[in-house]
Every structure is written in structure tokens, then in C-alpha cells.
Design a protein around this motif. Structure first.
Motif, PDB file in Angstrom:
ATOM      1  N   PRO A 119       0.529  -1.324  -0.035  1.00 36.51           N
ATOM      2  CA  PRO A 119      -0.060  -0.178   0.163  1.00 36.51           C
ATOM      3  C   PRO A 119       0.694   1.355   0.162  1.00 36.51           C
ATOM      4  O   PRO A 119       1.652   1.589   0.515  1.00 36.51           O
ATOM      5  N   PHE A 120       0.434   2.699  -1.154  1.00 35.72           N
ATOM      6  CA  PHE A 120       0.733   3.742  -0.973  1.00 35.72           C
ATOM      7  C   PHE A 120       2.609   3.761  -1.478  1.00 35.72           C
ATOM      8  O   PHE A 120       3.204   4.577  -0.852  1.00 35.72           O
ATOM      9  N   LEU A 121       3.124   2.838  -1.541  1.00 37.31           N
ATOM     10  CA  LEU A 121       4.034   2.426  -2.771  1.00 37.31           C
ATOM     11  C   LEU A 121       4.613   3.167  -3.059  1.00 37.31           C
ATOM     12  O   LEU A 121       5.767   3.696  -3.536  1.00 37.31           O
ATOM     13  N   PHE A 122       3.831   3.793  -4.620  1.00 36.34           N
ATOM     14  CA  PHE A 122       4.554   4.154  -5.269  1.00 36.34           C
ATOM     15  C   PHE A 122       3.645   5.943  -4.726  1.00 36.34           C
ATOM     16  O   PHE A 122       2.028   5.932  -5.396  1.00 36.34           O
ATOM     17  N   ASN A 123       4.265   6.963  -5.788  1.00 34.24           N
ATOM     18  CA  ASN A 123       2.961   7.588  -5.303  1.00 34.24           C
ATOM     19  C   ASN A 123       2.681   8.243  -6.846  1.00 34.24           C
ATOM     20  O   ASN A 123       1.799   8.912  -7.035  1.00 34.24           O
ATOM     21  N   SER A 164     -20.646   1.827  -1.557  1.00 37.76           N
ATOM     22  CA  SER A 164     -21.920   2.487  -1.771  1.00 37.76           C
ATOM     23  C   SER A 164     -23.117   2.618  -0.502  1.00 37.76           C
ATOM     24  O   SER A 164     -24.652   2.864  -0.510  1.00 37.76           O
ATOM     25  N   VAL A 165     -21.725   2.848   0.397  1.00 40.43           N
ATOM     26  CA  VAL A 165     -22.809   3.423   1.516  1.00 40.43           C
ATOM     27  C   VAL A 165     -22.671   4.399   2.317  1.00 40.43           C
ATOM     28  O   VAL A 165     -22.411   5.593   3.427  1.00 40.43           O
ATOM     29  N   SER A 166     -20.992   4.792   2.128  1.00 43.11           N
ATOM     30  CA  SER A 166     -19.732   6.278   3.282  1.00 43.11           C
ATOM     31  C   SER A 166     -18.610   6.026   2.418  1.00 43.11           C
ATOM     32  O   SER A 166     -18.361   5.963   1.304  1.00 43.11           O
ATOM     33  N   PRO A 167     -18.133   7.997   2.016  1.00 42.84           N
ATOM     34  CA  PRO A 167     -17.161   8.590   1.735  1.00 42.84           C
ATOM     35  C   PRO A 167     -15.631   8.019   1.473  1.00 42.84           C
ATOM     36  O   PRO A 167     -14.898   8.337   1.004  1.00 42.84           O
ATOM     37  N   LEU A 168     -16.136   7.194   2.669  1.00 44.19           N
ATOM     38  CA  LEU A 168     -14.651   6.948   3.075  1.00 44.19           C
ATOM     39  C   LEU A 168     -13.464   8.003   3.466  1.00 44.19           C
ATOM     40  O   LEU A 168     -12.658   7.599   2.736  1.00 44.19           O
ATOM     41  N   ALA A 169     -13.581   8.764   4.329  1.00 37.99           N
ATOM     42  CA  ALA A 169     -13.232   9.905   4.495  1.00 37.99           C
ATOM     43  C   ALA A 169     -12.056   9.998   5.059  1.00 37.99           C
ATOM     44  O   ALA A 169     -11.004  10.406   5.674  1.00 37.99           O
ATOM     45  N   THR A 170     -12.483   8.766   6.514  1.00 43.15           N
ATOM     46  CA  THR A 170     -12.170   8.641   7.484  1.00 43.15           C
ATOM     47  C   THR A 170     -11.305   7.149   8.030  1.00 43.15           C
ATOM     48  O   THR A 170     -12.128   6.067   7.387  1.00 43.15           O
ATOM     49  N   LEU A 171     -10.492   6.575   9.060  1.00 44.79           N
ATOM     50  CA  LEU A 171     -10.650   5.424   9.346  1.00 44.79           C
ATOM     51  C   LEU A 171     -11.743   4.644   9.789  1.00 44.79           C
ATOM     52  O   LEU A 171     -11.867   3.957   9.794  1.00 44.79           O
ATOM     53  N   GLU A 172     -12.430   6.252  10.443  1.00 43.13           N
ATOM     54  CA  GLU A 172     -13.601   5.610  11.511  1.00 43.13           C
ATOM     55  C   GLU A 172     -14.582   4.802  10.153  1.00 43.13           C
ATOM     56  O   GLU A 172     -15.367   3.454  10.152  1.00 43.13           O
ATOM     57  N   ASP A 173     -14.927   5.445   8.738  1.00 43.39           N
ATOM     58  CA  ASP A 173     -15.619   5.042   7.771  1.00 43.39           C
ATOM     59  C   ASP A 173     -15.086   3.609   7.274  1.00 43.39           C
ATOM     60  O   ASP A 173     -15.973   3.156   6.325  1.00 43.39           O
ATOM     61  N   PHE A 174     -14.204   3.926   7.202  1.00 40.13           N
ATOM     62  CA  PHE A 174     -13.353   2.129   6.520  1.00 40.13           C
ATOM     63  C   PHE A 174     -13.538   1.191   7.411  1.00 40.13           C
ATOM     64  O   PHE A 174     -13.909   0.150   7.261  1.00 40.13           O
ATOM     65  N   ARG A 175     -14.226   1.799   9.083  1.00 30.54           N
ATOM     66  CA  ARG A 175     -14.459   0.428   9.616  1.00 30.54           C
ATOM     67  C   ARG A 175     -15.715   0.430  10.057  1.00 30.54           C
ATOM     68  O   ARG A 175     -15.637  -0.603  10.563  1.00 30.54           O
ATOM     69  N   LYS A 176     -16.336   0.657  10.098  1.00 34.29           N
ATOM     70  CA  LYS A 176     -17.927   0.301   9.346  1.00 34.29           C
ATOM     71  C   LYS A 176     -17.830   0.238   8.348  1.00 34.29           C
ATOM     72  O   LYS A 176     -19.233  -0.441   8.263  1.00 34.29           O
ATOM     73  N   ALA A 177     -17.446  -0.023   7.233  1.00 30.37           N
ATOM     74  CA  ALA A 177     -17.666  -0.773   5.825  1.00 30.37           C
ATOM     75  C   ALA A 177     -17.585  -2.657   6.020  1.00 30.37           C
ATOM     76  O   ALA A 177     -16.804  -3.204   6.827  1.00 30.37           O
ATOM     77  N   ASN A 178     -18.329  -2.861   4.944  1.00 31.14           N
ATOM     78  CA  ASN A 178     -17.772  -4.328   4.932  1.00 31.14           C
ATOM     79  C   ASN A 178     -17.259  -4.445   3.049  1.00 31.14           C
ATOM     80  O   ASN A 178     -18.092  -4.576   1.990  1.00 31.14           O
ATOM     81  N   PHE A 191      -6.044  -4.912   5.441  1.00 37.27           N
ATOM     82  CA  PHE A 191      -7.465  -4.873   5.792  1.00 37.27           C
ATOM     83  C   PHE A 191      -6.974  -4.540   7.177  1.00 37.27           C
ATOM     84  O   PHE A 191      -8.384  -4.336   8.346  1.00 37.27           O
ATOM     85  N   ASP A 192      -6.773  -6.024   7.437  1.00 35.77           N
ATOM     86  CA  ASP A 192      -6.412  -6.215   8.555  1.00 35.77           C
ATOM     87  C   ASP A 192      -5.707  -5.289   9.688  1.00 35.77           C
ATOM     88  O   ASP A 192      -6.526  -4.757  10.488  1.00 35.77           O
ATOM     89  N   ALA A 193      -4.721  -4.191   9.008  1.00 28.46           N
ATOM     90  CA  ALA A 193      -4.197  -3.126  10.130  1.00 28.46           C
ATOM     91  C   ALA A 193      -4.943  -2.470  10.031  1.00 28.46           C
ATOM     92  O   ALA A 193      -5.034  -1.216  11.174  1.00 28.46           O
ATOM     93  N   LEU A 194      -6.435  -1.968   9.120  1.00 28.42           N
ATOM     94  CA  LEU A 194      -6.958  -1.245   9.408  1.00 28.42           C
ATOM     95  C   LEU A 194      -8.016  -1.265  10.624  1.00 28.42           C
ATOM     96  O   LEU A 194      -9.210  -0.477  10.595  1.00 28.42           O
ATOM     97  N   GLY A 195      -8.470  -2.327  10.334  1.00 28.14           N
ATOM     98  CA  GLY A 195      -9.448  -3.059  11.280  1.00 28.14           C
ATOM     99  C   GLY A 195     -10.568  -3.286  10.926  1.00 28.14           C
ATOM    100  O   GLY A 195     -11.589  -2.970  11.004  1.00 28.14           O
ATOM    101  N   ALA A 315      -2.101   1.226   7.679  1.00 28.92           N
ATOM    102  CA  ALA A 315      -1.197   1.005   5.736  1.00 28.92           C
ATOM    103  C   ALA A 315       0.138   0.088   6.180  1.00 28.92           C
ATOM    104  O   ALA A 315      -0.462  -0.918   5.854  1.00 28.92           O
ATOM    105  N   VAL A 316       0.755   0.997   6.078  1.00 23.61           N
ATOM    106  CA  VAL A 316       2.213   0.770   5.829  1.00 23.61           C
ATOM    107  C   VAL A 316       3.051   0.079   6.815  1.00 23.61           C
ATOM    108  O   VAL A 316       3.873  -0.668   6.591  1.00 23.61           O
ATOM    109  N   SER A 317       2.229   0.036   7.932  1.00 29.70           N
ATOM    110  CA  SER A 317       2.675  -1.114   9.121  1.00 29.70           C
ATOM    111  C   SER A 317       2.922  -2.765   8.759  1.00 29.70           C
ATOM    112  O   SER A 317       3.358  -3.019   9.113  1.00 29.70           O
ATOM    113  N   VAL A 318       1.972  -3.256   7.376  1.00 29.26           N
ATOM    114  CA  VAL A 318       2.046  -4.987   6.672  1.00 29.26           C
ATOM    115  C   VAL A 318       4.092  -4.769   6.091  1.00 29.26           C
ATOM    116  O   VAL A 318       3.974  -5.605   6.359  1.00 29.26           O
TER     117      VAL A 318
END
Length: 468
Positions: A119-123, A164-178, A191-195, A315-318
């Protein structure tokens, strides 16, 4: 009406760049240079769209040119030969000789290749192109150790994040999504690192599951979202470059070795140009698809810098977590050295600071025979020649453990660096990690020895240096 028309045009442009092309050889063992050959080609992509368009317009003409028109090309579109896992299985049994792999399939074929999908390896794509130029020989090696010949490394996309449900603008948004997950060990680790909650699915299941609400978010190339018509289901797109996704076209080493040398050389001569034209087409089609979806009504997410920084850090912790499990830590260090060199003259380029330490992965200890008790010394009067011979025998020595592919490459790099350092061509440490200084030293050596100046640990270089 115009929005729907634009999307229809994009559908005609393509299904996923990750729906890769499989090369299926039908080659007699003994070939004369002018004999006609048939390459049976299979793909998951429907005929005439997306990736299939680039294959028809770029790859097939390149292969035909490489053989002076002696190759007959027969294509099987639409996945009639199976998926990535099927290709590998059939290659291993000799039912087929080659395949085109999505990013997921490329990692199935060569786990070390996963390093480019971190993740985020290349700009941006300039960095991708630089790494591809410098490190294709490295990945040629790792694929070959798996019995596979890497022909073309091209692009799927910088995949976007859709919901289809969230703008995914914050880490909390990611954690509410499936999130749907299908792409392999790195995607799942991120995904595991992001919870994040995930639902594993195969590619054919994704579209129906998303429409049925079994998943609501995922990472995908734009061209696939258009081709699968999921733009009618999703509402938000976050375009952050969370993942670069490659595509590779490869064949078994047996298939490659059975190809006439002239044809091999011809394909190699076409390689760089074909990759450049293919990736230009794929990037153009993905950009058009994303633009069309936003025109249709998808909302583009804008992340606040602080929220992006949190997501990025998690993400980059992986990187270190996966090192020496999925890929050798030295391979990631090699890639990071090249990126650092490239970014040196690019003010503002984002650099990832990750502490990378090799893990200790012990080998199973070789069985060692117990040392027999020393016999009582014989007197000269009673010692016999046979007894003296038995006394003189030593305990059997264990055979050294065989090198694996990772260890072999590190040893070869060390030996090359040591010779280059002696010659004054390499000022760095003899550490077994490739990078710009090793590359430049090899080029100088190759120039002196009148070898092709590849900058790589290719067979000619190793032979010249007498390195096995």
C-alpha cells in the motif's frame, strides 16, 4: 443521456485490467525457423473491450512481428479456459504452457512479486515506470525460480476505493464498511491492519454480492467498475493511490525453452516498446472510466490531511510484518533504494519511512550422526591393519543445506559487489542488497568487458565473474 452514453463508451473500452491474458502454446518439440506455429491465447476479458483491446492492438502484433509472421494467433475470450488459479494448475501439469495473470494471479505465480503491490508504495506512474525499468531483471529471476518466464509486466491501474454506503473519508468510515477481499495476502493484511471487516469472494461472485448488499465497499480499477456496471450501485469513490496493481503475461520455462531462439530474441526486442504502448492505453482507458463515473454521479471523496496520515500509517505497517514471509526483506530494501534514488531530484515526493529488519527464519537442523565412542587404543603387539583403519575413520559429515532462491540471490549479489569493489566500481557495502550503486557498478563492468550493459545479474555477467 450523455452520462449514460459516456459510460457505455467506457464499457466498450473495457472490463478489468486485472482480467489478464493467458498465453497457451501449442508447439512441436523440433521446430524449423520457417515452420508455422500456433499460439492459443485465452483471456477472462470479453472480446473487443478493455485489456482485450490492448492485447489485440499491441501484444499480438508484437508477437507476430517477433516471429516474422510465422505465429498463428488463436484467441479464446471470456474466461473459457478458467481463472488465474486454473492457469497455474494447468501449467503445472502441462495442459497449458502459459497465462496472463492479474495482480492476484501474478502473486500466486511468483509470491515475491507481491512487493510491488504494497500500500502507498508508489506516488505516481513515473515511479512505477522507473522501478519496472530497473527491477524487471530481478523479477525475471524470481519468476524463473518458480519455473515461469515473465514476458510482459504491464499495468492494471492505481486502484480506487469504492463504497455504496460511505464516503470513506476517515479511518472510522473504513471500519464501518464491509469490504470485499479477493486480491491476496497483502490486501488482507492491509485490511486487518486498518481494523476493517472483510468478506472473501472470488472474482465472479463480486458483482452479484455487491448488488445484493453482501458487501458494500472494495478496491478496484475504474475500468472494471464500468465494465461490471457497478457504477449504478456505488455512490462514492476515494481515488487515493492505496495500491498499484500490475498485470503480467508469462509462460512456463518449458514453453519458452521450446521456442526457437530467433523468436525468443524477437520477443525480447519487442518487449519494452510493447509494455510502453500497452500501459499508455490501459492508463488512458482507466482515466476515462473514472471520469465518466464521476460524470454519472459518483461523489469523489476528499480526505483531510490528518485523516489520510492516520490511514497511511496503519496501512504501511504491513511492510515489515510481511517481510521475509511473503517476500525477502532484501527485495523490499532493493526497491526502496531505487525509489530513494529516483525521488532525490523530485522535491515534495512522499517517502515512506519504515524500519526493515530481516527476520530470523531458521532452517531445519540437518541430521548429524552421533559420534561413536573412541575405541580403546590398541597396543602395537595387538593392533591389526583393519583395526587401525576403523580407528582412523571420522564421523560422517552432514551435507550442507541447499540454498533456496532468496539465499542464492543474496549470495550472488554479495559476490558481484565484492568483485566490483575490488575493481573500484562499487563504493558501497557488500551487503547482498541490490540498488543504484550496484546497478551503476555492473554497467561499468559490463562496458569494460564488452557485455550488454543491462545493469542486471544476468547469466552473461555471472559467467564472466565465474559466479554460480
Amino acid at each position: 443521456m450523455n452520462k449514460q452514453k459516456n459510460l457505455s463508451c467506457c464499457v466498450c473500452l473495457g472490463l478489468a485490467a486485472f482480467l489478464a491474458v493467458g498465453l497457451l502454446f501449442s508447439l512441436p518439440k523440433n521446430l524449423h525457423a520457417q515452420e508455422a506455429l500456433t499460439w492459443r491465447i485465452a483471456t477472462l476479458a470479453p472480446q473487443g473491450v478493455g485489456w482485450a483491446h490492448q492485447v489485440s492492438e499491441v501484444i499480438l502484433p508484437a508477437v507476430e512481428k517477433a516471429s516474422n509472421g510465422n505465429l498463428r494467433l488463436r484467441i479464446f475470450w471470456g474466461g473459457v479456459r478458467g481463472d488465474d488459479a486454473d492457469y497455474l494448475r494447468m501449467m503445472s501439469t502441462g495442459q497449458i504452457q502459459g497465462a496472463g495473470f492479474s495482480g492476484q494471479g501474478a502473486v500466486l505465480a511468483c509470491p515475491e512479486f507481491a512487493v510491488v503491490e504494497l500500500p502507498f508504495l508508489f506516488n505516481d506512474y513515473d515511479e512505477v515506470d522507473y522501478i519496472r525499468q530497473r527491477m524487471t531483471p530481478t523479477f525475471d529471476y524470481y519468476f524463473s525460480q518458480r519455473g515461469i518466464k515473465l514476458l510482459f509486466w504491464v499495468d492494471q491501474d492505481f486502484d480506487q476505493i469504492y463504497s455504496s454506503v460511505s464516503p470513506l473519508a476517515t479511518l472510522e468510515d473504513f471500519r464501518k464498511a464491509n469490504f470485499v477481499t479477493w486480491y491476496g495476502p497483502i490486501e488482507k493484511a492491509v485490511f486487518d491492519a486498518l481494523g476493517v471487516k472483510t468478506t472473501p469472494l472470488s472474482v465472479p461472485q463480486i458483482s452479484a454480492a455487491w448488488r445484493a448488499g453482501k458487501v458494500d465497499s472494495g478496491i478496484s480499477p475504474a475500468i472494471w467498475m464500468v465494465g461490471a456496471q457497478l457504477y449504478t450501485v456505488v455512490r462514492y469513490v476515494n481515488p487515493i493511490k492505496i495500491r498499484y496493481a500490475p498485470v503480467v503475461i508469462a509462460v512456463s520455462m518449458d514453453a519458452w525453452d521450446s521456442l526457437p531462439k530467433a523468436y525468443q530474441n524477437g520477443i525480447w526486442a519487442q518487449r519494452d516498446d510493447a509494455v510502453a504502448r500497452f500501459t499508455a492505453g490501459t492508463r488512458r482507458d482507466n482515466a476515462r472510466s473514472l471520469e465518466a463515473m464521476c460524470g454519472y454521479g459518483l461523489t469523489e471523496t476528499k480526505m483531510a490531511p490528518a485523516d489520510f496520515a492516520r490511514l497511511h500509517k496503519q496501512a504501511v505497517s504491513v511492510y515489515s510484518d510481511l517481510a521475509d514471509d511473503v517476500y525477502p526483506v532484501g527485495l523490499l530494501q532493493e526497491l526502496m533504494r531505487y525509489l530513494a534514488e529516483f525521488r532525490k531530484d523530485r522535491p515534495g515526493a512522499q517517502t515512506i519511512e519504515v524500519e526493515l529488519k530481516p527476520k530470523t527464519v531458521p532452517r531445519p537442523a540437518p541430521a548429524v550422526a552421533a559420534k561413536p565412542a573412541a575405541p580403546a587404543p590398541a597396543t602395537p603387539a595387538t593392533a591389526t591393519p583393519a583395526a587401525q583403519a576403523v580407528t582412523a575413520k571420522k564421523a560422517p559429515q552432514p551435507a550442507p543445506a541447499a540454498e533456496n532462491a532468496w539465499e542464492r540471490r543474496v549470495r550472488q549479489i554479495r559476490e558481484v559487489q565484492a568483485q566490483l569493489k575490488t575493481m573500484g566500481y562499487y563504493p558501497g557495502a557488500v551487503d547482498g542488497i541490490f540498488g543504484p550503486m550496484t546497478y551503476n557498478g555492473i554497467v561499468k563492468y559490463q562496458a569494460e568487458k564488452a557485455l550488454p550493459q543491462t545493469g542486471a545479474l544476468d547469466p552473461q555477467l555471472l559467467e564472466s565473474m565465474n559466479i554460480k
